[in-house]
Design a protein around this motif. Sequence first.
Motif, PDB file in Angstrom:
ATOM      1  N   THR A   1       3.405 -15.556   7.605  1.00 13.21           N
ATOM      2  CA  THR A   1       4.836 -15.852   7.707  1.00 13.21           C
ATOM      3  C   THR A   1       5.133 -17.219   7.091  1.00 13.21           C
ATOM      4  OG1 THR A   1       5.012 -14.552   9.738  1.00 13.21           O
ATOM      5  CG2 THR A   1       6.766 -16.132   9.295  1.00 13.21           C
ATOM      6  N   ASN A   2       6.077 -17.239   6.166  1.00  6.23           N
ATOM      7  CA  ASN A   2       6.516 -18.481   5.508  1.00  6.23           C
ATOM      8  C   ASN A   2       5.372 -19.205   4.803  1.00  6.23           C
ATOM      9  OD1 ASN A   2       9.209 -18.175   6.373  1.00  6.23           O
ATOM     10  ND2 ASN A   2       8.748 -19.150   8.337  1.00  6.23           N
ATOM     11  N   LYS A   3       4.390 -18.473   4.333  1.00  5.37           N
ATOM     12  CA  LYS A   3       3.299 -19.045   3.531  1.00  5.37           C
ATOM     13  C   LYS A   3       3.373 -18.402   2.142  1.00  5.37           C
ATOM     14  CE  LYS A   3       1.542 -20.760   7.423  1.00  5.37           C
ATOM     15  NZ  LYS A   3       2.264 -19.924   8.395  1.00  5.37           N
ATOM     16  N   TYR A   4       3.174 -19.211   1.117  1.00  8.88           N
ATOM     17  CA  TYR A   4       3.304 -18.730  -0.257  1.00  8.88           C
ATOM     18  C   TYR A   4       2.022 -19.000  -1.030  1.00  8.88           C
ATOM     19  CZ  TYR A   4       8.290 -18.309   0.745  1.00  8.88           C
ATOM     20  OH  TYR A   4       9.491 -17.944   1.282  1.00  8.88           O
ATOM     21  N   VAL A   5       1.723 -18.096  -1.954  1.00  8.23           N
ATOM     22  CA  VAL A   5       0.536 -18.219  -2.780  1.00  8.23           C
ATOM     23  C   VAL A   5       0.950 -18.159  -4.248  1.00  8.23           C
ATOM     24  CG1 VAL A   5       0.141 -15.718  -2.585  1.00  8.23           C
ATOM     25  CG2 VAL A   5      -1.717 -17.217  -3.349  1.00  8.23           C
TER      26      VAL A   5
ATOM     27  N   SER B   1       5.235   0.380  -1.859  1.00 10.39           N
ATOM     28  CA  SER B   1       6.683   0.471  -2.038  1.00 10.39           C
ATOM     29  C   SER B   1       7.186  -0.525  -3.079  1.00 10.39           C
ATOM     30  CB  SER B   1       7.383   0.224  -0.696  1.00 10.39           C
ATOM     31  OG  SER B   1       7.022  -1.039  -0.160  1.00 10.39           O
ATOM     32  N   GLU B   2       6.542  -1.703  -3.185  1.00 12.34           N
ATOM     33  CA  GLU B   2       6.951  -2.677  -4.200  1.00 12.34           C
ATOM     34  C   GLU B   2       6.704  -2.153  -5.604  1.00 12.34           C
ATOM     35  OE1 GLU B   2       8.565  -5.454  -4.059  1.00 12.34           O
ATOM     36  OE2 GLU B   2       8.778  -5.457  -1.878  1.00 12.34           O
ATOM     37  N   SER B   3       5.634  -1.395  -5.800  1.00 15.39           N
ATOM     38  CA  SER B   3       5.381  -0.788  -7.110  1.00 15.39           C
ATOM     39  C   SER B   3       6.450   0.244  -7.439  1.00 15.39           C
ATOM     40  CB  SER B   3       3.992  -0.149  -7.130  1.00 15.39           C
ATOM     41  OG  SER B   3       2.979  -1.103  -6.901  1.00 15.39           O
ATOM     42  N   ILE B   4       6.879   0.988  -6.418  1.00 15.19           N
ATOM     43  CA  ILE B   4       7.945   1.974  -6.622  1.00 15.19           C
ATOM     44  C   ILE B   4       9.242   1.275  -7.013  1.00 15.19           C
ATOM     45  CG2 ILE B   4       9.317   3.750  -5.502  1.00 15.19           C
ATOM     46  CD1 ILE B   4       6.486   4.609  -6.011  1.00 15.19           C
ATOM     47  N   LYS B   5       9.544   0.142  -6.341  1.00 12.98           N
ATOM     48  CA  LYS B   5      10.754  -0.604  -6.683  1.00 12.98           C
ATOM     49  C   LYS B   5      10.700  -1.124  -8.110  1.00 12.98           C
ATOM     50  CE  LYS B   5      11.613  -2.209  -1.945  1.00 12.98           C
ATOM     51  NZ  LYS B   5      11.719  -3.400  -1.064  1.00 12.98           N
ATOM     52  N   GLN B   6       9.537  -1.594  -8.535  1.00 12.28           N
ATOM     53  CA  GLN B   6       9.402  -2.090  -9.900  1.00 12.28           C
ATOM     54  C   GLN B   6       9.621  -0.967 -10.913  1.00 12.28           C
ATOM     55  OE1 GLN B   6       9.065  -5.224 -10.500  1.00 12.28           O
ATOM     56  NE2 GLN B   6       8.699  -5.244 -12.704  1.00 12.28           N
TER      57      GLN B   6
ATOM     58  N   GLU C   1       5.300 -14.654  -1.367  1.00 16.67           N
ATOM     59  CA  GLU C   1       5.002 -14.856   0.039  1.00 16.67           C
ATOM     60  C   GLU C   1       3.841 -13.950   0.428  1.00 16.67           C
ATOM     61  OE1 GLU C   1       7.314 -14.977   4.381  1.00 16.67           O
ATOM     62  OE2 GLU C   1       8.173 -13.906   2.670  1.00 16.67           O
ATOM     63  N   LEU C   2       3.010 -14.395   1.353  1.00 16.25           N
ATOM     64  CA  LEU C   2       1.857 -13.591   1.750  1.00 16.25           C
ATOM     65  C   LEU C   2       2.288 -12.259   2.349  1.00 16.25           C
ATOM     66  CD1 LEU C   2      -0.553 -16.273   3.281  1.00 16.25           C
ATOM     67  CD2 LEU C   2      -0.565 -15.276   0.986  1.00 16.25           C
ATOM     68  N   LYS C   3       3.469 -12.217   2.951  1.00 20.06           N
ATOM     69  CA  LYS C   3       3.983 -10.955   3.485  1.00 20.06           C
ATOM     70  C   LYS C   3       4.231  -9.928   2.379  1.00 20.06           C
ATOM     71  CE  LYS C   3       4.771 -11.630   8.012  1.00 20.06           C
ATOM     72  NZ  LYS C   3       4.218 -10.768   9.077  1.00 20.06           N
ATOM     73  N   TYR C   4       4.386 -10.410   1.150  1.00 16.93           N
ATOM     74  CA  TYR C   4       4.719  -9.518   0.035  1.00 16.93           C
ATOM     75  C   TYR C   4       3.625  -8.479  -0.187  1.00 16.93           C
ATOM     76  CZ  TYR C   4       5.723  -8.135  -4.805  1.00 16.93           C
ATOM     77  OH  TYR C   4       5.979  -7.429  -5.945  1.00 16.93           O
TER      78      TYR C   4
ATOM     79  N   PRO D   1      -0.949  -0.209  -1.390  1.00 20.34           N
ATOM     80  CA  PRO D   1      -0.359  -0.258  -0.042  1.00 20.34           C
ATOM     81  C   PRO D   1      -1.345  -0.883   0.947  1.00 20.34           C
ATOM     82  CG  PRO D   1      -0.998   1.986  -0.620  1.00 20.34           C
ATOM     83  CD  PRO D   1      -1.161   1.174  -1.866  1.00 20.34           C
ATOM     84  N   MET D   2      -0.822  -1.744   1.801  1.00 20.93           N
ATOM     85  CA  MET D   2      -1.639  -2.442   2.787  1.00 20.93           C
ATOM     86  C   MET D   2      -0.848  -2.630   4.070  1.00 20.93           C
ATOM     87  SD  MET D   2      -3.778  -5.536   1.000  1.00 20.93           S
ATOM     88  CE  MET D   2      -4.210  -6.104   2.651  1.00 20.93           C
ATOM     89  N   VAL D   3      -1.574  -2.765   5.167  1.00 20.78           N
ATOM     90  CA  VAL D   3      -0.976  -3.124   6.449  1.00 20.78           C
ATOM     91  C   VAL D   3      -1.764  -4.293   7.016  1.00 20.78           C
ATOM     92  CG1 VAL D   3      -0.034  -0.846   6.960  1.00 20.78           C
ATOM     93  CG2 VAL D   3      -2.381  -1.385   7.625  1.00 20.78           C
ATOM     94  N   LEU D   4      -1.200  -4.930   8.034  1.00 19.01           N
ATOM     95  CA  LEU D   4      -1.856  -6.088   8.630  1.00 19.01           C
ATOM     96  C   LEU D   4      -3.225  -5.746   9.197  1.00 19.01           C
ATOM     97  CD1 LEU D   4       1.203  -7.633  10.532  1.00 19.01           C
ATOM     98  CD2 LEU D   4       0.171  -8.487   8.425  1.00 19.01           C
ATOM     99  N   ARG D   5      -3.389  -4.515   9.656  1.00 13.35           N
ATOM    100  CA  ARG D   5      -4.653  -4.119  10.251  1.00 13.35           C
ATOM    101  C   ARG D   5      -5.803  -4.191   9.257  1.00 13.35           C
ATOM    102  NH1 ARG D   5      -3.399   0.642  11.318  1.00 13.35           N
ATOM    103  NH2 ARG D   5      -2.413   0.245  13.328  1.00 13.35           N
ATOM    104  N   ASP D   6      -5.527  -3.918   7.978  1.00 14.98           N
ATOM    105  CA  ASP D   6      -6.589  -3.955   6.964  1.00 14.98           C
ATOM    106  C   ASP D   6      -7.220  -5.340   6.882  1.00 14.98           C
ATOM    107  OD1 ASP D   6      -6.037  -1.313   6.383  1.00 14.98           O
ATOM    108  OD2 ASP D   6      -4.578  -1.826   4.833  1.00 14.98           O
ATOM    109  N   VAL D   7      -6.385  -6.371   6.815  1.00 14.65           N
ATOM    110  CA  VAL D   7      -6.905  -7.736   6.738  1.00 14.65           C
ATOM    111  C   VAL D   7      -7.500  -8.158   8.073  1.00 14.65           C
ATOM    112  CG1 VAL D   7      -6.284 -10.145   6.319  1.00 14.65           C
ATOM    113  CG2 VAL D   7      -5.290  -8.343   4.907  1.00 14.65           C
ATOM    114  N   ALA D   8      -6.863  -7.755   9.173  1.00 14.06           N
ATOM    115  CA  ALA D   8      -7.364  -8.133  10.494  1.00 14.06           C
ATOM    116  C   ALA D   8      -8.775  -7.615  10.725  1.00 14.06           C
ATOM    117  CB  ALA D   8      -6.417  -7.614  11.574  1.00 14.06           C
ATOM    118  N   GLU D   9      -9.021  -6.360  10.350  1.00 15.29           N
ATOM    119  CA  GLU D   9     -10.361  -5.804  10.519  1.00 15.29           C
ATOM    120  C   GLU D   9     -11.357  -6.427   9.553  1.00 15.29           C
ATOM    121  OE1 GLU D   9      -9.817  -1.646  10.032  1.00 15.29           O
ATOM    122  OE2 GLU D   9      -8.910  -1.335  12.019  1.00 15.29           O
ATOM    123  N   ASP D  10     -10.884  -6.820   8.389  1.00 13.97           N
ATOM    124  CA  ASP D  10     -11.785  -7.384   7.388  1.00 13.97           C
ATOM    125  C   ASP D  10     -12.315  -8.758   7.794  1.00 13.97           C
ATOM    126  OD1 ASP D  10     -13.077  -7.485   4.758  1.00 13.97           O
ATOM    127  OD2 ASP D  10     -11.555  -8.976   4.269  1.00 13.97           O
TER     128      ASP D  10
END
Length: 498
Positions: free
Chosen positions: A408-412, A439-444, A420-423, A386-395
């Motif tokens: 947004t609208n960037k893919y890796v 949550s994505e792991s739970i969906k999988q 998508e990077l938002k993923y 699990p991650m939020v935008l704040r984790d990367v912003a502070e890093d």
Amino acid sequence: MALELRQSLKLSQQLVMTPQLQQAIKLLQLSRLELMETVQQELEVNPVLEEGLDLYEDGGNPADDPLPDSALAGNNGPEEELGRSEPEQTAEISMDSSSALGEIDWGNYLNEYAGDQSDGGYSGAAGRDDDAPPSRLEIMSVRPSLQSHLQWQLNLSHISDREKEIGEFIIGNLDENGFLLVSPEEICSQTDCTPAEADHLLSRVQEMDPAGVGAQDLRHCLLLQLARLEAADSLAARIVRDHLSLLETRNYPGLAKATGASTAEVSAAVEVITGLNPRPGRLYSDADPVYIVPDVYVYKLGEEYVIMLNDEGLPRLRISNYYRDILDKDSTAPGATKDYVQDKLRSAMWLIKSIQQRQRTIYRVVESLLKFQRDFFEHGVNKLKPMVLRDVAEDIGMHESTISRVTTNKYVHTPQGTFELKYFFNSTISTEAGDGMASESIKQRLKSIVQHEDRKKPLSDSAIAAVFSRDGIRLARRTVAKYREQLGILPSKLRRRP
């Protein structure tokens, strides 16, 4: 009360965004395709910008160019404007300047059309080696639409011009799914034909490929396809014709009781029905597919991961030497000309620096994601944290809004697929062990549970929540239902198989 003029002092704070800063922020959130369009538009309106094989002829940075001090006076770069102070390694804008026309092998192009004339003057691709690239005709050919495909079949039919006119009207009134948008009465009134002629031509259209076109509704479409399979009198046709509502709810006992057939026979008939195409016209959709081109590639070399920015297709930008000379002190150009060139030069330099800053920011964000989500890159979605935008912003020392624009609208492209990077930013689901799960792991895991369930007794949302609970994951029933709907999984009563 009398009106009067009065002077007063007021101290206030407000954020003023210069046009250059607005441009830098806009470039940051553009997708790859939008960035290419923006660069092309700027090349058309700014004469100072030009394309070249190298970003700069001397291989240097734009800030090191021998430009007059007045050209950039009073302008900070986008890095300073966005509140950045740390120097970072430059990610050059790799831009391909070769023209598409220059890449065409005209000799090969002419040989394809000047070959064997015995087949009508076109040699075609029949004699081409399988490993050879496709011919120019194959590349430039237009995909046939549903109407053009049906029109081609209509032209091959042995019918009169009058009948062809009626058939063209019917074909022109089919939607993208192949369903008829007009009634037989409207066909008669619009083409001045008799009901018999309208029914005859409508039947001719319904006999064309693909099966099911020309139907007025879903039931009629499925019956046309069953008739094409010579199953017009089968149990599947009876179910579609008389008991479609029971079929929609997968009520197998109700279908067996209504048709007098066994449950096994009903199950076999339903399998036939589910193999039909409810939208036959989509097979000939002329809409071009949208392909995702990754902005970043992440490769694993040995035990380390390498990040590569995808700069393919972007034109290289550089400052025209001709306009540089105009700003020289010894230049005899008029003052108005120098002011115009100076303004365009300042805009061009800002665009180049803004694109470089965009590339550096994307690189740093992916580098941070790689550090936080290394287990995902190694093992897949089940190890997503699990991650939020704040984790990367502070890093990386940036604001959350900047990270949001970058992702947004960037893919890796990763060893686990293209995302998508938002993923990589997911909400946290608490576990009894104390650590959270994405949550994505739970969906999988939910998808895996449904795939391995007993088809005769599918698990309800409450039962799936109980399975998660046994694994130490606290998940409410309504959360399971929400994730199931997001994955496109039907409810348990519609997943049941006899």
